[in-house]
Design a protein around this motif. Structure first.
Motif, PDB file in Angstrom:
ATOM      1  N   CYS A  26       1.831 -20.402 -12.773  1.00  0.00           N
ATOM      2  CA  CYS A  26       0.866 -19.564 -13.497  1.00  0.00           C
ATOM      3  C   CYS A  26       0.556 -20.150 -14.870  1.00  0.00           C
ATOM      4  N   GLU A  30      -1.164  -9.896 -17.441  1.00  0.00           N
ATOM      5  CA  GLU A  30      -2.026 -10.317 -18.549  1.00  0.00           C
ATOM      6  C   GLU A  30      -2.198 -11.839 -18.598  1.00  0.00           C
ATOM      7  N   LEU A  31      -1.138 -12.583 -18.328  1.00  0.00           N
ATOM      8  CA  LEU A  31      -1.220 -14.044 -18.336  1.00  0.00           C
ATOM      9  C   LEU A  31      -2.209 -14.528 -17.279  1.00  0.00           C
ATOM     10  N   GLU A  32      -2.105 -13.991 -16.071  1.00  0.00           N
ATOM     11  CA  GLU A  32      -3.037 -14.383 -15.018  1.00  0.00           C
ATOM     12  C   GLU A  32      -4.470 -14.040 -15.407  1.00  0.00           C
ATOM     13  N   ASP A  80      -5.740 -13.783 -18.397  1.00  0.00           N
ATOM     14  CA  ASP A  80      -6.173 -14.719 -19.440  1.00  0.00           C
ATOM     15  C   ASP A  80      -6.551 -16.068 -18.848  1.00  0.00           C
TER      16      ASP A  80
END
Length: 112
Positions: free
Chosen positions: A46, A67-69, A71
């Motif tokens: 990721c 949230e990381l995905e 973004d």
């Protein structure tokens, strides 16, 4: 067992492919285990968008992206509302129809 229908992709999967998978497997792992060489430059950690796919059917059966995905997806080529990183999209018990976009933003690929 749920099925994933991979729609035809000119280079990676010209004929398309239907595969049966066990729940709990990522779309990326399902593709790779069935001879569909989807890019995954960050080795499924990721950290990039090269495994970006568009889930044409069954999108709501996937868990919510973190949230990381989200973004990272903002940087993906051809982003659509049903886009996911295939390394993070975990198959549940519903069939999926998946499209692999024509391009990635990968600047370096070992296949070129």
């Amino acid at each position: 067992m749920p099925k994933i229908v991979f729609l035809p992709h000119a280079e990676i999967c010209p004929e398309g492919k239907v595969v049966e998978v066990e729940s709990g497997v990522s779309v990326c792992d399902a593709a790779l285990e069935n001879g569909i060489e989807i890019e995954h430059a960050c080795e499924k950690s990721c950290a990039c968008t090269t495994c970006h796919v568009i889930v044409r059917e069954g999108f709501d059966s996937l868990g919510e992206p973190d949230e990381l995905e989200e973004d990272l997806l903002d940087k993906a080529w051809g982003l659509e509302p049903e886009s996911r990183l295939s390394c993070q999209a975990i198959v549940d018990d519903e069939d999926l129809v998946v499209e692999i976009p024509k391009y990635t933003i990968n600047q370096v690929s070992e296949k070129h």
